[in-house]
Design a protein around this motif. Structure first.
Motif, PDB file in Angstrom:
ATOM      1  N   ASP B  49      -3.996   0.510  18.957  1.00 10.52           N
ATOM      2  CA  ASP B  49      -4.824   1.110  20.002  1.00 10.52           C
ATOM      3  C   ASP B  49      -4.374   0.630  21.365  1.00 10.52           C
ATOM      4  N   ILE B  50      -4.001   1.599  22.224  1.00  9.81           N
ATOM      5  CA  ILE B  50      -3.465   1.224  23.543  1.00  9.81           C
ATOM      6  C   ILE B  50      -4.370   1.716  24.664  1.00  9.81           C
ATOM      7  N   SER B  51      -5.663   1.940  24.330  1.00 11.55           N
ATOM      8  CA  SER B  51      -6.559   2.493  25.343  1.00 11.55           C
ATOM      9  C   SER B  51      -6.737   1.563  26.544  1.00 11.55           C
ATOM     10  N   ALA B  52      -6.400   0.301  26.376  1.00 13.91           N
ATOM     11  CA  ALA B  52      -6.553  -0.642  27.487  1.00 13.91           C
ATOM     12  C   ALA B  52      -5.352  -0.622  28.434  1.00 13.91           C
ATOM     13  N   LEU B  53      -4.285   0.007  28.013  1.00 16.08           N
ATOM     14  CA  LEU B  53      -3.067  -0.029  28.834  1.00 16.08           C
ATOM     15  C   LEU B  53      -3.070   1.084  29.882  1.00 16.08           C
ATOM     16  N   ASN B  54      -2.683   0.701  31.097  1.00  9.99           N
ATOM     17  CA  ASN B  54      -2.535   1.698  32.157  1.00  9.99           C
ATOM     18  C   ASN B  54      -1.099   2.187  32.268  1.00  9.99           C
ATOM     19  N   ARG B  77       1.210   3.974   7.015  1.00  8.79           N
ATOM     20  CA  ARG B  77       1.313   5.001   8.048  1.00  8.79           C
ATOM     21  C   ARG B  77       0.769   4.458   9.367  1.00  8.79           C
ATOM     22  N   THR B  78       1.500   4.673  10.445  1.00  7.14           N
ATOM     23  CA  THR B  78       1.097   4.130  11.744  1.00  7.14           C
ATOM     24  C   THR B  78       0.623   5.232  12.685  1.00  7.14           C
ATOM     25  N   ILE B  79      -0.472   4.970  13.374  1.00  8.51           N
ATOM     26  CA  ILE B  79      -0.962   5.892  14.402  1.00  8.51           C
ATOM     27  C   ILE B  79      -1.208   5.100  15.685  1.00  8.51           C
ATOM     28  N   VAL B  80      -0.697   5.624  16.791  1.00  5.10           N
ATOM     29  CA  VAL B  80      -0.961   5.029  18.096  1.00  5.10           C
ATOM     30  C   VAL B  80      -2.130   5.793  18.707  1.00  5.10           C
ATOM     31  N   SER B  81      -3.203   5.078  19.039  1.00  7.30           N
ATOM     32  CA  SER B  81      -4.383   5.763  19.576  1.00  7.30           C
ATOM     33  C   SER B  81      -4.693   5.331  20.994  1.00  7.30           C
ATOM     34  N   GLY B  82      -5.381   6.221  21.709  1.00  8.87           N
ATOM     35  CA  GLY B  82      -5.890   5.872  23.035  1.00  8.87           C
ATOM     36  C   GLY B  82      -4.903   5.989  24.178  1.00  8.87           C
ATOM     37  N   MET B  83      -3.905   6.836  24.021  1.00 16.91           N
ATOM     38  CA  MET B  83      -2.950   6.998  25.120  1.00 16.91           C
ATOM     39  C   MET B  83      -3.617   7.735  26.283  1.00 16.91           C
ATOM     40  N   THR B  84      -3.492   7.189  27.477  1.00 15.03           N
ATOM     41  CA  THR B  84      -4.096   7.857  28.632  1.00 15.03           C
ATOM     42  C   THR B  84      -3.217   9.033  29.050  1.00 15.03           C
ATOM     43  N   PRO B  85      -3.816  10.005  29.754  1.00 14.93           N
ATOM     44  CA  PRO B  85      -3.025  11.143  30.251  1.00 14.93           C
ATOM     45  C   PRO B  85      -1.851  10.660  31.110  1.00 14.93           C
ATOM     46  N   PHE B 101       6.288   8.265  16.421  1.00  8.90           N
ATOM     47  CA  PHE B 101       5.017   7.777  15.865  1.00  8.90           C
ATOM     48  C   PHE B 101       3.940   8.841  16.024  1.00  8.90           C
ATOM     49  N   GLU B 102       2.978   8.781  15.151  1.00  5.71           N
ATOM     50  CA  GLU B 102       1.841   9.691  15.268  1.00  5.71           C
ATOM     51  C   GLU B 102       0.902   9.188  16.346  1.00  5.71           C
ATOM     52  N   THR B 103       0.141  10.087  16.936  1.00  3.76           N
ATOM     53  CA  THR B 103      -0.834   9.678  17.942  1.00  3.76           C
ATOM     54  C   THR B 103      -2.207  10.266  17.617  1.00  3.76           C
ATOM     55  N   ALA B 104      -3.215   9.642  18.188  1.00  8.19           N
ATOM     56  CA  ALA B 104      -4.580  10.161  18.074  1.00  8.19           C
ATOM     57  C   ALA B 104      -5.268   9.870  19.401  1.00  8.19           C
ATOM     58  N   LEU B 105      -6.254  10.713  19.733  1.00  8.04           N
ATOM     59  CA  LEU B 105      -6.913  10.576  21.034  1.00  8.04           C
ATOM     60  C   LEU B 105      -7.603   9.224  21.176  1.00  8.04           C
ATOM     61  N   ASP B 106      -8.291   8.809  20.120  1.00 12.39           N
ATOM     62  CA  ASP B 106      -8.970   7.514  20.183  1.00 12.39           C
ATOM     63  C   ASP B 106      -8.988   6.871  18.798  1.00 12.39           C
ATOM     64  N   LEU B 107      -9.505   5.666  18.750  1.00 16.33           N
ATOM     65  CA  LEU B 107      -9.521   4.918  17.491  1.00 16.33           C
ATOM     66  C   LEU B 107     -10.211   5.693  16.383  1.00 16.33           C
ATOM     67  N   GLU B 108     -11.339   6.307  16.750  1.00 20.73           N
ATOM     68  CA  GLU B 108     -12.105   7.019  15.727  1.00 20.73           C
ATOM     69  C   GLU B 108     -11.301   8.176  15.133  1.00 20.73           C
ATOM     70  N   SER B 109     -10.611   8.924  15.983  1.00 19.20           N
ATOM     71  CA  SER B 109      -9.774  10.024  15.478  1.00 19.20           C
ATOM     72  C   SER B 109      -8.678   9.474  14.582  1.00 19.20           C
ATOM     73  N   ALA B 110      -8.126   8.331  14.962  1.00 19.55           N
ATOM     74  CA  ALA B 110      -7.056   7.726  14.166  1.00 19.55           C
ATOM     75  C   ALA B 110      -7.579   7.349  12.780  1.00 19.55           C
ATOM     76  N   LEU B 111      -8.764   6.733  12.749  1.00 20.74           N
ATOM     77  CA  LEU B 111      -9.337   6.328  11.467  1.00 20.74           C
ATOM     78  C   LEU B 111      -9.662   7.548  10.614  1.00 20.74           C
ATOM     79  N   THR B 112     -10.152   8.604  11.267  1.00 23.21           N
ATOM     80  CA  THR B 112     -10.448   9.841  10.537  1.00 23.21           C
ATOM     81  C   THR B 112      -9.172  10.422   9.940  1.00 23.21           C
ATOM     82  N   ALA B 113      -8.105  10.439  10.748  1.00 15.75           N
ATOM     83  CA  ALA B 113      -6.824  10.973  10.277  1.00 15.75           C
ATOM     84  C   ALA B 113      -6.332  10.182   9.076  1.00 15.75           C
ATOM     85  N   LEU B 114      -6.505   8.868   9.125  1.00 16.54           N
ATOM     86  CA  LEU B 114      -6.033   8.030   8.022  1.00 16.54           C
ATOM     87  C   LEU B 114      -6.909   8.184   6.776  1.00 16.54           C
TER      88      LEU B 114
END
Lengths: 122, 122
Positions: B49-54, B77-85, B101-114
């Motif tokens: 989860d990289i939602s904290a990164l600017n 399987r790896t998912i990177v979540s929380g990428m900012t626009p 790598f796969e991406t997901a909008l946020d942690l919850e979407s990533a967990l759902t995908a998994l």
């Protein structure tokens, strides 16, 4: 140096992975962010995971107590997970009573505790 | 300054909340820690989860690709979540293709995908 700690949401639980020493600004920012997130969307539980920390001063421990109290006022139960034996010993020796917040051995135990509460209270 | 990033386990999923720039040492440490954790106990998925990164430089983005490849070899399987626009725009402009790598909008979407993968593959 990070300027804020991300608050991750897993359904109705909030998770904060604390990886750096919480100096004053960071603690206040975190508390404010948690309360804003709870206002935006309620959460059943909040887990503060400190498994990455090697030391925890009483200032931060007290900040956790305050955060737990604030979250409680917003209807959320707080669990601090991942405390190392060294931190547990140090806090106890410094006379800090852990009565102010619940603890769990690791994140998974914390999530389990918050799930089982479901049956009891909800 | 932190010297390692904690790897949190939620049942058969690993979660890493990345809060600091990943300089060389930290990336290698993280990759090594993830592989050791996978060796210790297998995991169906890994969420970075990289939602904290600017900002996210191409070095770190490439490190994520390598981490995803390593985890894949260990059956995860790896998912990177929380990428900012902003990060998505910058990476694209710098010619970085997210194919690694796969991406997901946020942690919850990533967990759902998994979780949904479960039904498909397992």
């Amino acid at each position: 140096m990070i300027d804020r700690i991300p608050i991750l949401r897993i359904r109705d639980l909030l998770l904060v992975s604390i990886q750096a020493d919480l100096h004053d600004i960071l603690v206040e920012q975190l508390q404010s962010d948690i309360l804003k997130e709870l206002e935006r969307k309620s959460a059943r539980g909040l887990v503060l995971d400190i498994s990455a920390l090697n030391i925890l001063d009483t200032y931060t421990a007290r900040a956790f107590v305050h955060t737990a109290q604030m979250a409680r006022l917003m209807g959320t139960r707080t669990i601090v997970s991942g405390m190392t034996p060294a931190i547990a010993m140090t806090l106890t020796e410094m006379g800090f009573s852990a009565g102010g917040f619940e603890t769990a051995l690791d994140l998974e135990s914390a999530l389990t505790a918050l799930s089982t509460q479901d049956a009891d209270e909800d």
